[in-house]
Design a protein around this motif. Structure first.
Motif, mmCIF file in Angstrom:
data_model
loop_
_atom_site.group_PDB
_atom_site.id
_atom_site.type_symbol
_atom_site.label_atom_id
_atom_site.label_comp_id
_atom_site.label_asym_id
_atom_site.label_seq_id
_atom_site.Cartn_x
_atom_site.Cartn_y
_atom_site.Cartn_z
ATOM 1 N N ILE A 22 0.837 -1.203 0.000
ATOM 2 C CA ILE A 22 0.000 0.000 0.000
ATOM 3 C C ILE A 22 0.871 1.253 0.000
ATOM 4 O O ILE A 22 0.578 2.241 -0.667
ATOM 5 N N PHE A 23 1.992 1.188 0.723
ATOM 6 C CA PHE A 23 2.821 2.392 0.819
ATOM 7 C C PHE A 23 3.634 2.654 -0.422
ATOM 8 O O PHE A 23 3.777 3.792 -0.843
ATOM 9 N N LEU A 96 -5.918 11.117 -6.462
ATOM 10 C CA LEU A 96 -7.158 10.981 -5.715
ATOM 11 C C LEU A 96 -7.028 11.640 -4.345
ATOM 12 O O LEU A 96 -6.600 11.012 -3.384
ATOM 13 N N SER A 97 -7.329 12.899 -4.303
ATOM 14 C CA SER A 97 -7.285 13.549 -2.989
ATOM 15 C C SER A 97 -8.460 14.509 -2.853
ATOM 16 O O SER A 97 -8.320 15.614 -2.384
ATOM 17 N N LEU A 99 -10.881 14.322 -0.835
ATOM 18 C CA LEU A 99 -11.279 14.501 0.561
ATOM 19 C C LEU A 99 -10.274 15.319 1.349
ATOM 20 O O LEU A 99 -10.329 15.364 2.566
ATOM 21 N N LYS A 100 -9.372 15.980 0.636
ATOM 22 C CA LYS A 100 -8.362 16.785 1.340
ATOM 23 C C LYS A 100 -9.059 17.902 2.121
ATOM 24 O O LYS A 100 -9.950 18.587 1.624
ATOM 25 N N GLY A 101 -8.616 18.008 3.374
ATOM 26 C CA GLY A 101 -9.274 18.981 4.253
ATOM 27 C C GLY A 101 -8.832 20.385 3.998
ATOM 28 O O GLY A 101 -7.839 20.626 3.354
ATOM 29 N N LYS B 612 -6.773 20.055 9.998
ATOM 30 C CA LYS B 612 -7.268 19.560 8.707
ATOM 31 C C LYS B 612 -6.118 19.211 7.755
ATOM 32 O O LYS B 612 -6.350 18.510 6.772
ATOM 33 N N GLN B 615 -5.732 15.651 7.208
ATOM 34 C CA GLN B 615 -6.633 15.005 6.273
ATOM 35 C C GLN B 615 -6.229 15.353 4.849
ATOM 36 O O GLN B 615 -6.729 16.279 4.240
ATOM 37 N N THR B 616 -5.271 14.562 4.338
ATOM 38 C CA THR B 616 -4.709 14.915 3.037
ATOM 39 C C THR B 616 -5.540 14.392 1.893
ATOM 40 O O THR B 616 -5.436 14.876 0.782
ATOM 41 N N GLY B 617 -6.355 13.360 2.167
ATOM 42 C CA GLY B 617 -7.114 12.761 1.083
ATOM 43 C C GLY B 617 -6.380 11.596 0.428
ATOM 44 O O GLY B 617 -6.948 10.888 -0.374
ATOM 45 N N TYR B 618 -5.092 11.389 0.781
ATOM 46 C CA TYR B 618 -4.342 10.276 0.191
ATOM 47 C C TYR B 618 -4.504 9.032 1.036
ATOM 48 O O TYR B 618 -4.374 9.061 2.269
ATOM 49 N N ILE B 619 -4.762 7.935 0.376
ATOM 50 C CA ILE B 619 -5.006 6.691 1.091
ATOM 51 C C ILE B 619 -3.802 6.289 1.915
ATOM 52 O O ILE B 619 -3.915 5.873 3.065
ATOM 53 N N TYR B 620 -2.606 6.460 1.318
ATOM 54 C CA TYR B 620 -1.413 5.970 2.029
ATOM 55 C C TYR B 620 -1.113 6.778 3.267
ATOM 56 O O TYR B 620 -0.548 6.281 4.231
ATOM 57 N N SER B 623 -3.446 5.270 5.854
ATOM 58 C CA SER B 623 -2.999 3.961 6.309
ATOM 59 C C SER B 623 -1.701 4.063 7.096
ATOM 60 O O SER B 623 -1.496 3.289 8.037
ATOM 61 N N LEU B 624 -0.907 5.071 6.768
ATOM 62 C CA LEU B 624 0.307 5.268 7.561
ATOM 63 C C LEU B 624 -0.049 5.573 9.006
ATOM 64 O O LEU B 624 0.554 5.034 9.949
ATOM 65 N N ILE B 627 -1.308 2.373 10.621
ATOM 66 C CA ILE B 627 -0.212 1.424 10.881
ATOM 67 C C ILE B 627 0.661 1.928 12.016
ATOM 68 O O ILE B 627 1.089 1.149 12.886
ATOM 69 N N LEU B 630 -0.994 1.185 15.120
ATOM 70 C CA LEU B 630 -0.930 -0.250 15.397
ATOM 71 C C LEU B 630 0.441 -0.642 15.933
ATOM 72 O O LEU B 630 0.554 -1.404 16.908
ATOM 73 N N LEU B 634 1.364 -2.250 19.496
ATOM 74 C CA LEU B 634 2.125 -3.483 19.668
ATOM 75 C C LEU B 634 3.319 -3.273 20.578
ATOM 76 O O LEU B 634 3.649 -4.130 21.408
ATOM 77 N N ILE B 635 3.955 -2.111 20.422
ATOM 78 C CA ILE B 635 5.109 -1.833 21.285
ATOM 79 C C ILE B 635 4.654 -1.762 22.735
ATOM 80 O O ILE B 635 5.294 -2.333 23.638
ATOM 81 N N MET B 637 2.062 -3.190 24.016
ATOM 82 C CA MET B 637 1.748 -4.538 24.451
ATOM 83 C C MET B 637 3.003 -5.317 24.789
ATOM 84 O O MET B 637 3.067 -6.071 25.763
ATOM 85 N N LEU C 105 7.832 -7.322 15.554
ATOM 86 C CA LEU C 105 6.930 -7.214 16.686
ATOM 87 C C LEU C 105 5.941 -8.376 16.745
ATOM 88 O O LEU C 105 5.769 -9.012 17.786
#
Lengths: 101, 641, 198
Positions: A22-23, A96-97, A99-101, B612, B615-620, B623-624, B627, B630, B634-635, B637, C105
């Motif tokens: 994904i990254f 695709l951005s 939804l950028k705030g 705001k 909230q960039t609108g980029y999926i990565y 997810s960053l 992650i 997460l 985990l650390i 835990m 981890l």
């Protein structure tokens, strides 16, 4: 018999690979969807493995349902992708951005 | 008797309501209704007064209607029928009747003829409500209604700017007093749990030792109550320092001035203190305060009258001065004498105002006495009426004013209040001066009217305007003579005023009867001063044989009414203005609007502008974040494990 | 070193390799093919786990349907296959970093947790017979019948939404509009003309 942690480690590796996918993928949203499939696969691995470990068939039943949902999900996801491509003429992740705030 | 009193009381109210519903009817209709309703009141009050004295009745307090009956206290509409209220109602209704009758011709050219009678009827009703009230709530309601109707009447000519500002002023100054009255009322409810006069009079002895502590000062609750109520009376009865609304109230029609000054408004304060005399008798220090306020008012506001030139304003200042006499009498515990002066003053002051009204009408609304002269030939009847009223005002022997005023002065002197006594004595002189100033300037000298009118056959005004003058002259001159003896013997206000013994002792020790008092007066210093005043004013105003120049500074101070008016007009508004501006600019706009409200939104706005960016609108990116969270989990835990 | 473990090692290493190929190849078609491979490989591994039915389903549903769909889409869309651009290189270290940290981890977590392995547990999932399909079917149609039907509905929803999203009306085609057909009035169809004088 193969130790159960082997399977778990394998699924972890696949899972983290798909996260990394994904990254590092900035060009194609299709590959992101494929990474998602891979992620589901690793989760299914875990479910089956741990179901066996606990002696419970529910793990496999759950995998069955996950497969169903994933099939529906990828169908809708791909349909959305097509609509997206029709409207924007691109499936570039960087484009695709909205939804950028 | 109760039923009759109720009719007496509500007759003007019914008149008001009838007039109010039929405002578009003819003038005749409103004349009829207004005069008849007051006439009913007048006749009834005379009749009840007769009944009361002939049957040797005792004071009655009757609760007619219940407003509210709750556990803490009860609020009633009630009647207090005793000699005091009946005499007062007779005075009020008689003066009101004559003023009504007089107004028919005085106001006949006015466009708002009907409105005038609505207000006057209501005014009379409000005053009667005060007079007959048997509890503080009703007193307060009547008090406010009097304030309201005076406001409406002073500003009767709604297109006249000065009238509007004058009624505004009167209303506001009365509000200051009302605050005192209201606080007093609250304190009464707090300490007595009742508003009924009689109940308070009954339990006063057990409770007057109840002491209050405010800011470290300890004083009795009763004194505080009486002090606060007197503040209300000060505003209504135009005592220093709340006197400055009264001269301005001259902006209303002249009959209204007569009504306000003689019967229905300024007497309310005096009446209230007299009514509550059993309470005032038990206070410490309040009476002395009242005495000084009264004598200061009597002397200093009399001086102001000397430098005025408007005929109505002079009479207005003389009213304030005479009210000072009454207040001084109250302060010296001479309640019956205060009421006596109130009654006589009502008649001669009404007469004076009605005469002034005739003069003003005759001179086409010219009120400056420097421009009016020589009316003696033109208006002989007004001249005579004015003469008698003036004699009564200055306290010329045998007139009503003589008996009431001289007895106040003598009694104040007799009971050893030296400084007030001196001030009251001196104000005899000033009273003489300003009265004769009007008298000589208006009626003597070369006639100021155009020649054509001077020789007019119909020299006086309407006969309708003359009749009240005739009628009023009688009580203005002779009433004092007739009621002096019963009053001084404590018969007139039997059982209704406290400290009657004081006047009786004064009467017994000082003079024997009215005739003796008359003879005795020629040997007192009072008469000397009066005589000196008359001689002085004869030469100064009539012969003009000498001229006195008053230093400009003193003149200015007196003309400015010792600065009370400027204080109210400029100084207090400025402070108020500054405070309001501070509240507006610094508190409201800066602190609340900008500081709290706008700043909150600004802070939120800037914060969300920063947030705001996440909230960039980029999926990565999303997810960053997931992650990273997460991994962090985990650390944690891991460490916890 | 038994045959099971050897099989596992061979197939799992192949699986990891194909997974890496899925996420790194610049051509989506190649990614998709690699994904198909990885599904095959994991089906083999699931067989090792005793989930025969699911491994067959994985191949039938995924490889047969979903991946074909993927390939279809890839070919439908006119995507220009770009070279590995600068962003790819730029974010590769981040991906590797996350990969390593996350793995360490989770693997540490698993190693500590699953030290004692219960080998007997696998036999208890065989409820009615030795056949995995029979067992699964029995559970699905008894205990999980409601969920099974909901899964059917979800699939229906997937079909419907995919159709609605991608459906495009072609203006050249002729359609019926029942609403307009019902709404028609006499005067719309019938035009009365005054008869011509002969």
């Amino acid at each position: 018999m193969i130790p159960i942690s082997y399977y778990l480690i394998l699924s972890t590796i696949i899972f983290t690979l798909s996260i990394a996918g994904i990254f590092i993928n900035r060009k194609n949203i299709l590959v992101l969807l494929m990474s998602l499939e891979l992620m589901f696969l690793s989760v299914n691995f875990n479910l089956i493995t741990l179901g066996n470990y606990l002696g419970d068939l529910t793990g496999q039943v759950f995998v069955f349902f996950v497969l169903t949902v994933v099939a529906a999900e990828s169908a809708i996801g791909l349909a959305l992708l097509i609509v997206l491509f029709r409207n924007k003429k691109s499936i570039d992740v960087d484009d695709l951005s909205e939804l950028k705030g | 008797m109760t039923a009759l009193t109720i009719i007496l009381l509500i007759s003007p109210l019914i008149g008001t309501l009838l007039l109010l519903t039929c405002q578009n009817r003819s003038k005749k209709y409103s004349i009829l209704i207004s005069n008849i309703s007051i006439l009913i009141s007048f006749l009834l009050s005379l009749f009840i007064l007769y009944l009361y004295y002939s049957s040797n009745s005792v004071p009655q307090s009757i609760n007619v209607l219940t407003f509210a009956d709750i556990k803490l206290f009860s609020l009633y509409f009630g009647l207090y029928i005793d000699s005091l209220s009946l005499v007062m109602s007779s005075v009020v209704t008689s003066v009101s009747l004559l003023v009504h009758y007089y107004s028919i011709s005085y106001m006949k050219h006015d466009r708002s003829f009907n409105r005038f009678f609505i207000y006057t009827n209501f005014f009379t009703f409000s005053m009667l409500l005060i007079v007959f009230s048997n509890n503080f709530l009703q007193l307060f309601i009547g008090w406010e209604l009097v304030g309201l109707s005076s406001y409406l009447l002073i500003g009767f000519w709604i297109k006249k700017e000065s009238a509007i500002s004058a009624n505004y002023k009167a209303f506001l100054v009365n509000r200051v007093g009302d605050v005192g009255l209201l606080l007093g009322l609250c304190l009464i409810l707090l300490s007595y749990s009742t508003t009924d006069y009689n109940q308070i009079f009954e339990i006063k002895n057990s409770i007057d030792m109840d002491r209050m502590d405010i800011f470290g000062y300890s004083f009795s609750a009763l004194s505080a109550i009486c002090m606060l109520l007197f503040i209300g009376a000060m505003a209504k009865s135009a005592q220093v320092p709340l006197q400055f609304w009264l001269p301005d109230s001259m902006e209303g029609p002249t009959p209204i001035s007569a009504l306000i000054h003689a019967a229905t408004m300024v007497t309310a304060g005096i009446y209230m203190v007299a009514r509550l005399s059993p309470l005032y008798e038990l206070t410490d220090g309040v009476l002395i305060f009242i005495l000084y306020i009264g004598s200061i008012t009597a002397f200093f506001l009399g001086l102001v009258a000397l430098v005025q030139n408007d005929i109505k304003r002079i009479i207005a200042y003389s009213t304030i001065s005479q009210l000072g006499y009454m207040t001084a009498a109250l302060g010296a515990s001479l309640y019956s004498l205060a009421m006596f002066h109130l009654i006589t003053h009502a008649f001669f002051k009404a007469l004076l105002f009605l005469c002034a009204g005739s003069i003003i009408i005759k001179c086409h609304h010219e009120q400056d006495i420097r421009k009016i002269a020589g009316l003696r030939k033109v208006m002989p009847i007004t001249y005579l009426a004015f003469l008698y009223a003036s004699l009564s005002l200055i306290g010329f022997p045998l007139t009503s004013g003589f008996y009431s005023k001289e007895s106040i002065i003598d009694a104040v002197g007799y009971f050893g209040h030296t400084i007030p006594y001196l001030m009251l004595l001196l104000s005899i002189f000033t009273t003489t001066l300003y009265t004769s100033k009007i008298f000589f300037k208006v009626f003597f000298g070369k006639c100021s009217l155009p020649k054509s009118e001077e020789n007019n056959f119909k020299i006086e005004n309407d006969r309708q305007m003359l009749l009240p003058l005739f009628v009023l002259t009688a009580p203005a001159v002779f009433l004092g003579l007739f009621i002096y003896d019963p009053l001084m013997m404590g018969l007139l206000f039997q059982d209704s005023l406290a400290a009657n013994e004081l006047t009786i002792s004064f009467y017994n020790n000082y003079v024997i009867n009215s005739l003796n008092f008359f003879l005795h007066s020629f040997m007192t210093i009072n008469f000397l001063i009066l005589f000196a005043g008359l001689i002085f004013s004869y030469f100064y105003f009539y012969k003009r044989s000498f001229d006195i120049s008053i230093p400009r500074f003193i003149r200015a101070v007196i003309e400015k009414e010792y600065g009370f008016d400027s204080l109210s007009r400029y100084f207090i508004p400025r402070i108020q203005n500054n405070i309001s501006r501070f509240l507006w600019k610094d508190i409201d706009i800066s602190t609340i609007d900008n500081g709290l409200i706008n700043n909150t939104s600004n802070i939120i706005n800037s914060l969300s502008n920063k947030v705001k960016k996440l909230q960039t609108g980029y999926i990565y990116h999303y997810s960053l974040i997931i992650i990273s969270a997460l991994i962090l989990l985990l650390i944690i835990m891991r460490i916890a494990h | 070193m038994n045959i099971e473990l050897i099989t596992f090692i061979i197939f799992s290493s192949l699986l990891i390799f194909t997974s890496i190929k899925v996420i790194t190849s610049s051509n989506p078609v190649l990614s998709a093919i690699n994904l198909v491979f990885s599904f095959f490989l994991s089906a083999v591994l699931w067989l090792l786990l005793g989930a025969e039915f699911l491994s067959i389903i994985l191949i039938l549903v995924y490889v047969g349907a979903v991946m074909v769909l993927f390939l279809f889409v890839v070919m439908m869309l006119d995507i220009n296959i770009a070279k590995k651009n600068a962003a790819y290189i730029k974010y590769l270290p981040l991906g590797i970093g996350i990969f390593i940290v996350f793995n360490i981890l989770i693997i540490l977590f698993f190693i500590n947790t699953f030290e004692n392995i219960n080998y007997n547990a696998i036999s208890s999932i065989n409820i009615i017979s030795e056949s995995n399909t029979e067992n699964l079917g029995f559970v699905l149609f008894t205990d999980y019948i409601l969920e099974f039907e909901i899964a059917g509905l979800i699939l229906l929803l997937g079909i419907l939404s995919a159709i609605i999203l991608t459906y495009r009306k072609n203006p050249n085609n002729k359609y019926q509009d029942p609403a307009r057909q019902i709404d028609v009035r006499k005067k719309d169809r019938l035009k009365v003309i005054k008869g011509l004088k002969e």
